[in-house]
Design a protein around this motif. Structure first.
Motif, PDB file in Angstrom:
ATOM      1  N   ARG A 167      23.624  -6.256 -90.256  1.00  0.00           N
ATOM      2  CA  ARG A 167      23.459  -4.797 -90.245  1.00  0.00           C
ATOM      3  C   ARG A 167      24.242  -4.206 -91.404  1.00  0.00           C
ATOM      4  NH1 ARG A 167      23.325  -0.440 -85.757  1.00  0.00           N
ATOM      5  NH2 ARG A 167      21.893  -1.942 -84.916  1.00  0.00           N
ATOM      6  N   GLN A 168      23.550  -3.496 -92.253  1.00  0.00           N
ATOM      7  CA  GLN A 168      24.154  -2.806 -93.403  1.00  0.00           C
ATOM      8  C   GLN A 168      25.050  -3.775 -94.198  1.00  0.00           C
ATOM      9  OE1 GLN A 168      25.953   0.832 -92.068  1.00  0.00           O
ATOM     10  NE2 GLN A 168      25.670   1.799 -94.037  1.00  0.00           N
ATOM     11  N   ALA A 169      24.497  -4.955 -94.509  1.00  0.00           N
ATOM     12  CA  ALA A 169      25.268  -6.046 -95.103  1.00  0.00           C
ATOM     13  C   ALA A 169      25.290  -5.993 -96.628  1.00  0.00           C
ATOM     14  CB  ALA A 169      24.704  -7.385 -94.647  1.00  0.00           C
ATOM     15  N   ASP A 170      26.488  -5.920 -97.183  1.00  0.00           N
ATOM     16  CA  ASP A 170      26.643  -5.929 -98.641  1.00  0.00           C
ATOM     17  C   ASP A 170      26.152  -7.226 -99.265  1.00  0.00           C
ATOM     18  OD1 ASP A 170      27.698  -3.383 -98.705  1.00  0.00           O
ATOM     19  OD2 ASP A 170      29.779  -4.068 -98.671  1.00  0.00           O
ATOM     20  N   GLU A 171      26.200  -8.325 -98.526  1.00  0.00           N
ATOM     21  CA  GLU A 171      25.784  -9.607 -99.094  1.00  0.00           C
ATOM     22  C   GLU A 171      24.283  -9.679 -99.370  1.00  0.00           C
ATOM     23  OE1 GLU A 171      26.111 -13.225 -96.590  1.00  0.00           O
ATOM     24  OE2 GLU A 171      26.491 -11.834 -94.957  1.00  0.00           O
ATOM     25  N   LEU A 172      23.525  -8.701 -98.900  1.00  0.00           N
ATOM     26  CA  LEU A 172      22.086  -8.677 -99.176  1.00  0.00           C
ATOM     27  C   LEU A 172      21.740  -7.919-100.446  1.00  0.00           C
ATOM     28  CD1 LEU A 172      20.559  -8.079 -95.634  1.00  0.00           C
ATOM     29  CD2 LEU A 172      21.186 -10.219 -96.752  1.00  0.00           C
ATOM     30  N   ILE A 173      22.726  -7.287-101.065  1.00  0.00           N
ATOM     31  CA  ILE A 173      22.484  -6.527-102.289  1.00  0.00           C
ATOM     32  C   ILE A 173      22.174  -7.494-103.433  1.00  0.00           C
ATOM     33  CG2 ILE A 173      23.462  -4.879-103.953  1.00  0.00           C
ATOM     34  CD1 ILE A 173      22.965  -3.713-101.140  1.00  0.00           C
ATOM     35  N   CYS A 174      21.053  -7.270-104.091  1.00  0.00           N
ATOM     36  CA  CYS A 174      20.617  -8.146-105.181  1.00  0.00           C
ATOM     37  C   CYS A 174      21.469  -7.910-106.432  1.00  0.00           C
ATOM     38  CB  CYS A 174      19.154  -7.877-105.502  1.00  0.00           C
ATOM     39  SG  CYS A 174      18.515  -8.965-106.786  1.00  0.00           S
ATOM     40  N   ALA A 210      13.264  -6.691-109.073  1.00  0.00           N
ATOM     41  CA  ALA A 210      12.878  -5.310-108.775  1.00  0.00           C
ATOM     42  C   ALA A 210      13.807  -4.675-107.742  1.00  0.00           C
ATOM     43  CB  ALA A 210      11.438  -5.274-108.267  1.00  0.00           C
ATOM     44  N   SER A 211      14.515  -5.481-106.975  1.00  0.00           N
ATOM     45  CA  SER A 211      15.433  -4.969-105.959  1.00  0.00           C
ATOM     46  C   SER A 211      16.874  -4.905-106.435  1.00  0.00           C
ATOM     47  CB  SER A 211      15.365  -5.845-104.703  1.00  0.00           C
ATOM     48  OG  SER A 211      14.099  -5.770-104.117  1.00  0.00           O
ATOM     49  N   PHE A 212      17.102  -5.094-107.721  1.00  0.00           N
ATOM     50  CA  PHE A 212      18.467  -5.082-108.258  1.00  0.00           C
ATOM     51  C   PHE A 212      19.224  -3.841-107.759  1.00  0.00           C
ATOM     52  CE2 PHE A 212      21.515  -3.932-111.656  1.00  0.00           C
ATOM     53  CZ  PHE A 212      22.334  -5.053-111.581  1.00  0.00           C
ATOM     54  N   GLY A 213      20.370  -4.085-107.154  1.00  0.00           N
ATOM     55  CA  GLY A 213      21.193  -2.995-106.629  1.00  0.00           C
ATOM     56  C   GLY A 213      20.860  -2.574-105.209  1.00  0.00           C
ATOM     57  N   LEU A 251      18.652  -7.146 -88.866  1.00  0.00           N
ATOM     58  CA  LEU A 251      18.623  -6.804 -90.291  1.00  0.00           C
ATOM     59  C   LEU A 251      18.531  -5.288 -90.467  1.00  0.00           C
ATOM     60  CD1 LEU A 251      16.166  -9.559 -91.558  1.00  0.00           C
ATOM     61  CD2 LEU A 251      18.653  -9.493 -91.826  1.00  0.00           C
ATOM     62  N   SER A 252      19.012  -4.555 -89.501  1.00  0.00           N
ATOM     63  CA  SER A 252      18.900  -3.101 -89.540  1.00  0.00           C
ATOM     64  C   SER A 252      19.823  -2.486 -90.586  1.00  0.00           C
ATOM     65  CB  SER A 252      19.211  -2.514 -88.165  1.00  0.00           C
ATOM     66  OG  SER A 252      20.537  -2.800 -87.776  1.00  0.00           O
ATOM     67  N   LYS A 253      19.434  -1.294 -91.028  1.00  0.00           N
ATOM     68  CA  LYS A 253      20.226  -0.460 -91.945  1.00  0.00           C
ATOM     69  C   LYS A 253      20.526  -1.124 -93.290  1.00  0.00           C
ATOM     70  CE  LYS A 253      22.204   2.240 -88.298  1.00  0.00           C
ATOM     71  NZ  LYS A 253      23.287   3.062 -87.867  1.00  0.00           N
ATOM     72  N   ASN A 254      19.536  -1.793 -93.866  1.00  0.00           N
ATOM     73  CA  ASN A 254      19.721  -2.467 -95.149  1.00  0.00           C
ATOM     74  C   ASN A 254      18.855  -1.919 -96.268  1.00  0.00           C
ATOM     75  OD1 ASN A 254      21.728  -4.666 -94.961  1.00  0.00           O
ATOM     76  ND2 ASN A 254      20.443  -5.272 -93.229  1.00  0.00           N
ATOM     77  N   ARG A 255      18.071  -0.888 -96.016  1.00  0.00           N
ATOM     78  CA  ARG A 255      17.164  -0.321 -97.025  1.00  0.00           C
ATOM     79  C   ARG A 255      16.161  -1.353 -97.539  1.00  0.00           C
ATOM     80  NH1 ARG A 255      22.058   1.541-100.081  1.00  0.00           N
ATOM     81  NH2 ARG A 255      21.203   0.015-101.481  1.00  0.00           N
TER      82      ARG A 255
END
Length: 141
Positions: free
Chosen positions: A26-33, A39-42, A64-68
């Motif tokens: 949930r809202q995980a920083d480790e999923l930030i590309c 195309a999902s960079f950032g 996987l909620s709240k991850n945009r």
């Protein structure tokens, strides 16, 4: 409540090391590309997440909620998955492959503004015991 009876891992690394059946990203920083050409960079990246999830075939619960997320990751190898939470993202489509997850019982996709009931694969809609698409269309999960 089926979602809260056992401890949850809160990182991919922890889930791999402990073989936890429950993973909350949930809202995980480790999923930030962090790949500049992606195309999902950032933003949260479903491609990178998919690669990691392939190694977590033992998961029964995934949050996987709240991850945009703009698209759902590939979950086809998670054959033990029973409960999936994709709420509070930016999904416009749900992959038809969700219907191929033999043990999936409940799915939460509420608060994805572009999704509606028609986004749920028909083969899956008839099989789920709990679906939460929005505040106006909701079965208890």
């Amino acid at each position: 409540n089926k979602w809260s009876t056992k401890p949850w891992s809160t990182s991919l690394r922890e889930a791999m090391a402990s073989r936890s059946k429950r993973l909350s990203l949930r809202q995980a920083d480790e999923l930030i590309c962090t790949t500049p050409v992606c195309a999902s960079f950032g933003d949260a990246c479903a491609c990178t997440l998919s690669l990691h999830l392939q190694k977590l075939r033992h998961l029964t619960h995934l949050d996987l909620s709240k991850n945009r997320l703009r698209r759902a990751p590939d979950l086809t190898r998670l054959v033990r998955l029973e409960h999936l939470d994709l709420s509070d993202n930016q999904l416009a489509l749900l992959p038809a492959e969700l219907a191929e997850l033999p043990k999936l019982e409940s799915l939460c996709v509420r608060d994805n503004p572009a999704l509606d009931e028609s986004a749920l694969p028909v083969a899956l809609r008839d099989r789920l015991t709990g679906v939460s698409l929005s505040e106006r269309y909701s079965d208890s999960v």
